[in-house]
Design a protein around this motif. Structure first.
Motif, mmCIF file in Angstrom:
data_model
loop_
_atom_site.group_PDB
_atom_site.id
_atom_site.type_symbol
_atom_site.label_atom_id
_atom_site.label_comp_id
_atom_site.label_asym_id
_atom_site.label_seq_id
_atom_site.Cartn_x
_atom_site.Cartn_y
_atom_site.Cartn_z
ATOM 1 N N ARG A 103 -7.107 2.062 0.828
ATOM 2 C CA ARG A 103 -6.591 3.406 1.095
ATOM 3 C C ARG A 103 -7.057 3.897 2.471
ATOM 4 N NH1 ARG A 103 -8.637 5.714 -3.021
ATOM 5 N NH2 ARG A 103 -6.993 5.032 -4.466
ATOM 6 N N PRO A 163 -0.791 5.154 -5.868
ATOM 7 C CA PRO A 163 -2.093 5.324 -5.191
ATOM 8 C C PRO A 163 -3.278 5.050 -6.098
ATOM 9 C CG PRO A 163 -0.598 7.113 -4.639
ATOM 10 C CD PRO A 163 0.070 6.333 -5.722
ATOM 11 N N TRP A 191 0.828 -1.207 0.000
ATOM 12 C CA TRP A 191 0.000 0.000 0.000
ATOM 13 C C TRP A 191 0.864 1.260 0.000
ATOM 14 C CZ3 TRP A 191 -3.729 -1.809 4.465
ATOM 15 C CH2 TRP A 191 -4.564 -2.818 3.963
#
Length: 537
Positions: A415, A407, A402
């Motif tokens: 997220r 992103p 992550w």
């Protein structure tokens, strides 16, 4: 007609053609009026000494194997100054000294050996039909000359495993402009690489990974060449540093425990990071560091703890035991995952016998063993029957992904989970910020930002990327060139994949000479095929 089908028989007299089942036998002889040259002095001679028969295998025709029985002459050498008294004549295009196959069949079997190696080539040769053993095919491949190669201007270098599961590594050298392998070295040593560069002057750019051996070898063998650190390896080093940091903050990955709703507090057992094996790692890590804190050296600590010296050294280098367990046992996917909601429901209904619950999930398609269900239900026995088990926290590898992933490629749910984890851990939040700024620098290929990024990371004490920044500083020129040029080691990684395929063809038993020969010859065949296709189009 026969000379049309067999043009290489044009220099002999065909006496008889006999079809015997799956064999076509051709009986021929050389003409007595033709002169032959001595292999030493090359003086022509027709003076006959004797004769004998040779059996030659040739390309198959009409599904039949072809055997040529050729009677040739042994001639006197008429040069008084030659040390050779007699010699056997050779027919151009048909015979070679000590050969039992025609050059046409030898070339065909050599191509089969290059493409398929031993056993697979043996099976194909039997269907041609031109039966031959796998060992003979490998001998033919080893006898082929190396294709001509020029010293590349831009050289890519990387390691590859000589055998899977072993610590023996070789080195592959690739021309980054043509993407073709240049050579294979039997070792992963700076001296070996430097010696190759010394023997092949003219390399201007060396694309490499972050390993010190290739940097030292390039510095010694080609001091005037520019070294470029591959950006994938730079990013991989950063991801490894982030993973070690996430493992040290494993406790921050877990959601905080909700406040108890009952008067008597429910004491939950400590959440295991991996069960028995993780507990063993934690215990050994503590024992090794206790011995080192007492002033013992690595060897003394190894004798005291009963562990190997390399194991003690690995424990000593790790600040926390979680670093050694990163991604090995924590929260890995399980075959029981799809059936856990059903187990939770049945547990809340009061069904707590693991044997019956295992039978129920087996009826629903679970293929795992009883112990998997038993071990998972063990944690519930410390909780009230109506308590819903907490969700499984994300693993170290997942959180590292992550942080280091684009992103745009992270789902909204992931997220939000990452945002909650960063809010609980300021050190990970600072690390994520530095990772994002480094990714932005790589995306625009801006080497001008690198000094400022290194200075910011080294000045910030709230994260664990200081060692990574120090490594970039020691290899600054190569990393800066990697950020400012288009050269990389991507084509080298592709050639490593090709080498793995060739090793699998040979069941991992090919030594370095045979592997090197096949890699170079296969690459030459591909170049020739592309050139032929381009000419035809």
């Amino acid at each position: 007609m026969l000379k049309t089908v067999f043009p290489h028989l044009g220099g002999v007299l065909v006496e008889q053609v006999v079809a015997e089942g799956g064999l076509l036998r051709i009986v021929a002889s050389t003409a007595s009026t033709i002169s032959a040259s001595c292999p030493d002095c090359e003086v022509l001679s027709r003076r006959r000494h004797s004769g004998y028969e040779r059996q030659l295998a040739d390309d198959a025709v009409g599904g039949r194997r072809v055997s040529i029985t050729l009677t040739i002459r042994r001639l006197f050498c008429d040069n008084p100054g030659c040390a050779r008294v007699t010699f056997a004549e050779q027919v151009e295009g048909l015979t070679v000294r000590y050969g039992r196959r025609t050059p046409q069949l030898t070339g065909l079997l050599g191509a089969v050996a290059v493409a398929l190696a031993g056993r697979a080539g043996e099976r194909l040769a039997a269907r041609l039909p031109a039966p031959v053993s796998g060992t003979t095919l490998l001998s033919l491949a080893m006898g082929l000359p190396d294709p001509p190669a020029e010293t590349p201007r831009v050289l890519g270098v990387d390691e590859f495993a000589l055998r899977k599961g072993h610590s023996n590594y070789g080195t592959v050298l690739v021309d980054c402009e043509t993407r073709a392998p240049v050579d294979l070295l039997p070792e992963r040593e700076a001296a070996t690489f430097a010696a190759w560069l010394t023997q092949h002057p003219g390399v201007e750019i060396v694309c490499r990974d972050r390993g010190g051996c290739y940097a030292d070898g390039a510095r010694t063998g080609a001091p005037d060449a520019e070294q470029i650190a591959d950006l994938w390896h730079v990013w991989h080093n950063l991801a490894e540093a982030v993973k070690r940091l996430v493992s040290r903050h494993n406790a921050c990955l877990r959601d905080p425990e909700p406040a108890p709703s009952r008067a008597p507090a429910v004491v939950h057992p400590p959440v295991s990071h991996g069960g028995r094996l993780a507990a063993q790692v934690e215990q050994r890590h503590a024992a090794v560091h206790d011995l080192l804190n007492q002033g013992l050296g690595l060897r003394a600590a190894a004798r005291q703890s009963g562990l190997a010296i390399n194991t003690v050294r690995r424990y000593a280098r790790a600040d926390t035991w979680e670093e050694l367990a990163t991604g090995r046992w924590q929260n890995l996917p399980s075959t029981l995952d799809p059936y856990k909601p059903y187990l939770h429901q049945r547990w809340r209904e009061g069904h707590t016998i693991a044997v019956k619950l295992h039978a129920e999930v087996r009826a629903r398609g679970f293929t795992g063993s009883y112990s998997v269900v038993r071990d998972y239900l063990q944690r519930f026995r410390q909780m009230p029957a109506d308590t819903t088990p907490p969700p499984r926290p994300p693993g170290v590898r997942k959180v590292t992904g992550w942080i280091t992933r684009n992103p745009d490629h992270v789902s909204d749910d992931d997220r939000q989970k990452l945002k909650a984890i960063l809010a609980r851990c300021p050190e990970l939040e600072a690390t994520a910020g530095h990772v994002r700024s480094f990714a932005a620098m790589m995306a625009i290929r801006s080497a001008d930002r690198l000094p400022a990024w290194i200075a910011a990371v080294r000045a910030d004490q709230s994260h664990g990327l200081r060692a990574f920044a120090d490594g970039l500083m020691t290899d600054f020129d190569a990393v800066a060139l990697g950020l400012s040029t288009e050269w990389s080691s991507g084509c080298v990684e592709g050639r490593v994949t090709d080498i793995k395929m060739l090793k699998r063809q040979m069941a991992g038993r090919a030594g370095h000479p045979l592997l090197r020969k096949r890699v170079l010859l296969v690459a030459a065949d591909r170049r020739q095929h592309r050139a032929t296709a381009a000419t035809a189009s």
